[in-house]
Design an enzyme around this catalytic site. Structure first.
Site, PDB file in Angstrom:
ATOM      1  N   TYR A 114       7.847  20.195  77.259  1.00  0.00           N
ATOM      2  CA  TYR A 114       7.195  19.432  76.199  1.00  0.00           C
ATOM      3  C   TYR A 114       7.737  18.000  76.149  1.00  0.00           C
ATOM      4  O   TYR A 114       8.868  17.755  75.728  1.00  0.00           O
ATOM      5  CB  TYR A 114       7.411  20.087  74.825  1.00  0.00           C
ATOM      6  CG  TYR A 114       6.980  21.541  74.729  1.00  0.00           C
ATOM      7  CD1 TYR A 114       6.009  22.074  75.571  1.00  0.00           C
ATOM      8  CD2 TYR A 114       7.544  22.381  73.779  1.00  0.00           C
ATOM      9  CE1 TYR A 114       5.620  23.409  75.471  1.00  0.00           C
ATOM     10  CE2 TYR A 114       7.155  23.715  73.669  1.00  0.00           C
ATOM     11  CZ  TYR A 114       6.195  24.218  74.519  1.00  0.00           C
ATOM     12  OH  TYR A 114       5.822  25.527  74.417  1.00  0.00           O
ATOM     13  N   HIS A 129       9.143  30.167  81.227  1.00  0.00           N
ATOM     14  CA  HIS A 129       7.956  29.653  80.525  1.00  0.00           C
ATOM     15  C   HIS A 129       6.652  30.174  81.131  1.00  0.00           C
ATOM     16  O   HIS A 129       5.679  30.435  80.426  1.00  0.00           O
ATOM     17  CB  HIS A 129       7.991  28.121  80.571  1.00  0.00           C
ATOM     18  CG  HIS A 129       7.176  27.455  79.519  1.00  0.00           C
ATOM     19  ND1 HIS A 129       7.370  26.153  79.155  1.00  0.00           N
ATOM     20  CD2 HIS A 129       6.155  27.877  78.752  1.00  0.00           C
ATOM     21  CE1 HIS A 129       6.512  25.818  78.209  1.00  0.00           C
ATOM     22  NE2 HIS A 129       5.754  26.861  77.957  1.00  0.00           N
ATOM     23  N   SER A 131       0.303  29.598  69.288  1.00  0.00           N
ATOM     24  CA  SER A 131      -1.070  29.209  68.909  1.00  0.00           C
ATOM     25  C   SER A 131      -1.725  30.251  67.992  1.00  0.00           C
ATOM     26  O   SER A 131      -2.878  30.649  68.216  1.00  0.00           O
ATOM     27  CB  SER A 131      -1.936  28.954  70.154  1.00  0.00           C
ATOM     28  OG  SER A 131      -1.428  27.875  70.904  1.00  0.00           O
ATOM     29  N   PRO A 132      -1.019  30.701  66.945  1.00  0.00           N
ATOM     30  CA  PRO A 132      -1.590  31.703  66.042  1.00  0.00           C
ATOM     31  C   PRO A 132      -2.765  31.152  65.239  1.00  0.00           C
ATOM     32  O   PRO A 132      -3.536  31.919  64.665  1.00  0.00           O
ATOM     33  CB  PRO A 132      -0.412  32.035  65.113  1.00  0.00           C
ATOM     34  CG  PRO A 132       0.383  30.762  65.074  1.00  0.00           C
ATOM     35  CD  PRO A 132       0.302  30.225  66.488  1.00  0.00           C
ATOM     36  N   LEU A 133      -2.863  29.808  65.220  1.00  0.00           N
ATOM     37  CA  LEU A 133      -3.972  29.163  64.493  1.00  0.00           C
ATOM     38  C   LEU A 133      -5.081  28.758  65.454  1.00  0.00           C
ATOM     39  O   LEU A 133      -5.938  27.926  65.113  1.00  0.00           O
ATOM     40  CB  LEU A 133      -3.449  27.931  63.733  1.00  0.00           C
ATOM     41  CG  LEU A 133      -2.252  28.202  62.816  1.00  0.00           C
ATOM     42  CD1 LEU A 133      -1.710  26.892  62.229  1.00  0.00           C
ATOM     43  CD2 LEU A 133      -2.651  29.165  61.694  1.00  0.00           C
ATOM     44  N   GLY A 134      -5.067  29.357  66.651  1.00  0.00           N
ATOM     45  CA  GLY A 134      -6.107  29.012  67.628  1.00  0.00           C
ATOM     46  C   GLY A 134      -6.094  27.535  67.961  1.00  0.00           C
ATOM     47  O   GLY A 134      -7.136  26.921  68.127  1.00  0.00           O
ATOM     48  N   ARG A 135      -4.890  26.973  68.052  1.00  0.00           N
ATOM     49  CA  ARG A 135      -4.692  25.532  68.326  1.00  0.00           C
ATOM     50  C   ARG A 135      -5.384  24.676  67.271  1.00  0.00           C
ATOM     51  O   ARG A 135      -5.870  23.586  67.564  1.00  0.00           O
ATOM     52  CB  ARG A 135      -5.174  25.171  69.737  1.00  0.00           C
ATOM     53  CG  ARG A 135      -4.449  25.954  70.821  1.00  0.00           C
ATOM     54  CD  ARG A 135      -4.845  25.521  72.193  1.00  0.00           C
ATOM     55  NE  ARG A 135      -4.269  26.366  73.233  1.00  0.00           N
ATOM     56  CZ  ARG A 135      -3.058  26.205  73.758  1.00  0.00           C
ATOM     57  NH1 ARG A 135      -2.293  25.229  73.354  1.00  0.00           N
ATOM     58  NH2 ARG A 135      -2.623  27.025  74.698  1.00  0.00           N
ATOM     59  N   GLY A 136      -5.470  25.206  66.080  1.00  0.00           N
ATOM     60  CA  GLY A 136      -6.047  24.439  64.972  1.00  0.00           C
ATOM     61  C   GLY A 136      -7.428  24.927  64.566  1.00  0.00           C
ATOM     62  O   GLY A 136      -7.860  24.715  63.437  1.00  0.00           O
TER      63      GLY A 136
HETATM   64  P1  ATR Z   1       0.317  25.646  68.785  1.00  0.00           P
HETATM   65  O1  ATR Z   1       1.109  26.907  68.672  1.00  0.00           O
HETATM   66  O2  ATR Z   1      -0.188  25.420  70.162  1.00  0.00           O
HETATM   67  O3  ATR Z   1       0.988  24.466  68.160  1.00  0.00           O
HETATM   68  P2  ATR Z   1      -1.395  26.433  66.538  1.00  0.00           P
HETATM   69  O4  ATR Z   1      -0.152  26.732  65.801  1.00  0.00           O
HETATM   70  O5  ATR Z   1      -2.389  27.513  66.732  1.00  0.00           O
HETATM   71  O6  ATR Z   1      -1.054  25.865  67.989  1.00  0.00           O
HETATM   72  O7  ATR Z   1      -2.153  25.178  65.894  1.00  0.00           O
HETATM   73  C1  ATR Z   1      -1.539  23.933  65.768  1.00  0.00           C
HETATM   74  C2  ATR Z   1      -2.562  22.959  65.248  1.00  0.00           C
HETATM   75  O8  ATR Z   1      -2.952  23.372  63.936  1.00  0.00           O
HETATM   76  C3  ATR Z   1      -2.057  21.564  65.128  1.00  0.00           C
HETATM   77  O9  ATR Z   1      -3.070  20.686  65.572  1.00  0.00           O
HETATM   78  C4  ATR Z   1      -1.799  21.369  63.625  1.00  0.00           C
HETATM   79  O10 ATR Z   1      -2.087  20.039  63.245  1.00  0.00           O
HETATM   80  P3  ATR Z   1      -1.156  19.212  62.211  1.00  0.00           P
HETATM   81  O11 ATR Z   1      -0.014  18.717  63.025  1.00  0.00           O
HETATM   82  O12 ATR Z   1      -2.068  18.137  61.753  1.00  0.00           O
HETATM   83  O13 ATR Z   1      -0.750  20.160  61.122  1.00  0.00           O
HETATM   84  C5  ATR Z   1      -2.805  22.296  63.020  1.00  0.00           C
HETATM   85  N1  ATR Z   1      -2.338  22.884  61.744  1.00  0.00           N
HETATM   86  C6  ATR Z   1      -1.232  23.618  61.543  1.00  0.00           C
HETATM   87  N2  ATR Z   1      -1.175  24.070  60.265  1.00  0.00           N
HETATM   88  C7  ATR Z   1      -2.275  23.593  59.661  1.00  0.00           C
HETATM   89  C8  ATR Z   1      -2.784  23.707  58.327  1.00  0.00           C
HETATM   90  N3  ATR Z   1      -2.147  24.418  57.406  1.00  0.00           N
HETATM   91  N4  ATR Z   1      -3.956  23.075  58.048  1.00  0.00           N
HETATM   92  C9  ATR Z   1      -4.621  22.345  58.992  1.00  0.00           C
HETATM   93  N5  ATR Z   1      -4.196  22.212  60.254  1.00  0.00           N
HETATM   94  C10 ATR Z   1      -3.028  22.820  60.583  1.00  0.00           C
END
Ligand code: ATR
Length: 330
Positions: free
Chosen positions: A57, A126, A205-210
């Protein structure tokens, strides 16, 4: 805050940690060091104690940031980092995955220096190196445990077979793989092996990358430095992206019933999979981080889980493009 052990390592962390990648690369411009350090300190104050980084990273920038933030409060944090992928230091291009002992030795020394610490709590391969037998790589990683440089070992995006073979050489405390309402492909494979060997799943990426946060609109265009575009993230290709956003309406509906945010529901869904699941959502914003932590307190009903479980099969686009998929579930 919900606490969980990483495998049988004796290392306990809060179930929701912080994925730090986006602070330095891939999700837009890197944050200023001062802002990043402030966020990491505030994260500790908010209850986060598991911080996930990697040599990859920002080619060291992310580890340096964590070193800046944590060198004077090392006992308050569990630091996970990773080695394996090799990049051209000038251009950043991805060259190879190298699981050899020589590469690991160079990587761990650099990571310890950047992180300003004498040990890493959780050290991952990784990506699986398809040229080096996993037994050889994990055998080398086990030496780092004996030497006190590393406390526990993990693999990322490894298949069930690779995990079982690795675990025969040294206990594997964690598999880190993408896992979310939208990405459930590990359930029939490596997640079963995780359960079997007594490891934890660290869901990235539990938030599907956003996507699952509900904060995107159909006309969203990625900013400079954001790799969530058609070429590297098929789910963000315009047509797929719009179709996937429609699925998020289901998550929003469940969220409304809990008076919660979609991101909180996405995290509750992941943590509800089992007591051996941890997760490391990424964010650059304290408000999002604090909001996300509350996801650990939400219990979903069986019918809500069923409703959310139906979505993954309808997601358009693969997790990674074909060119990057050979080391996924490998
Ligand atoms: P990764 O594990 O790859 O980081 P993720 O956790 O699935 O992916 O999602 C990360 C993304 O969700 C980021 O773009 C983050 O953006 P911000 O830096 O602007 O927060 C976004 N994200 C995380 N939490 C969020 C929330 N509560 N509301 C809106 N966006 C969120």
């Amino acid at each position: 805050m919900l606490k969980r052990e990483i495998g049988h390592s004796g290392i306990f962390v809060n179930a929701i940690g912080l994925g730090c990648m986006g602070l330095s690369e891939f999700y837009g411009p890197a944050v200023e060091t001062r802002d990043g350090v402030a966020l990491l300190h505030a994260a500790i104050d908010a209850g986060v104690n598991h911080f996930d980084t990697a040599q990859l990273y920002g080619m060291g920038a992310n580890e340096r940031l964590l070193g800046e933030a944590f060198h004077d409060r090392r006992d308050k944090v569990v630091i996970a980092t990773k080695f394996g992928p090799v990049r051209d230091r000038q251009t950043g291009a991805f060259l190879d995955v190298d699981g050899s002992e020589a590469n690991m030795r160079a990587a761990i020394e650099e990571s310890l220096q950047f992180l300003k610490t004498d040990h890493v709590d959780l050290y991952y391969l990784h990506r699986v190196d398809l040229k080096t037998p996993i037994e050889e790589t994990v055998g080398a990683m086990a030496k780092l445990v004996d030497e006190g440089k590393v406390r526990a070992l993990g693999l990322s995006e490894a298949s069930a077979d690779t995990l079982r073979r690795a675990n025969k050489v040294h206990p594997i405390a964690a598999l880190q793989s993408e896992y979310s309402i939208f990405s459930r492909d590990i359930e029939d494979g490596s997640l079963k092996a995780v359960d079997e060997i007594g490891a934890s799943l660290v869901a990235y990426s539990p938030l599907g990358r956003g996507l699952l946060t509900g904060s995107y609109t159909p006309d969203h265009t990625p900013q400079k430095g954001d790799f969530r575009s058609a070429a590297t993230q098929p789910r963000f290709e315009t047509e797929a992206f719009r179709a996937n956003l429609e699925l998020v309406d289901e998550v929003k509906a469940v969220a409304a019933a809990h008076n919660a945010k979609p991101a909180q529901i996405a995290l509750a869904w992941v943590l509800g999979r089992g007591d051996n699941v941890l997760t490391i959502p990424g964010t650059t914003k304290l408000a999002n981080l604090e909001s996300n932590l509350a996801g650990a307190d939400i219990g979903l009903t069986t019918s809500e889980r069923d409703r959310l479980n139906a979505l993954a099969d309808r997601v358009k686009g693969a997790r990674y493009p074909e060119s990057r998929s050979s080391n996924i579930n490998a």
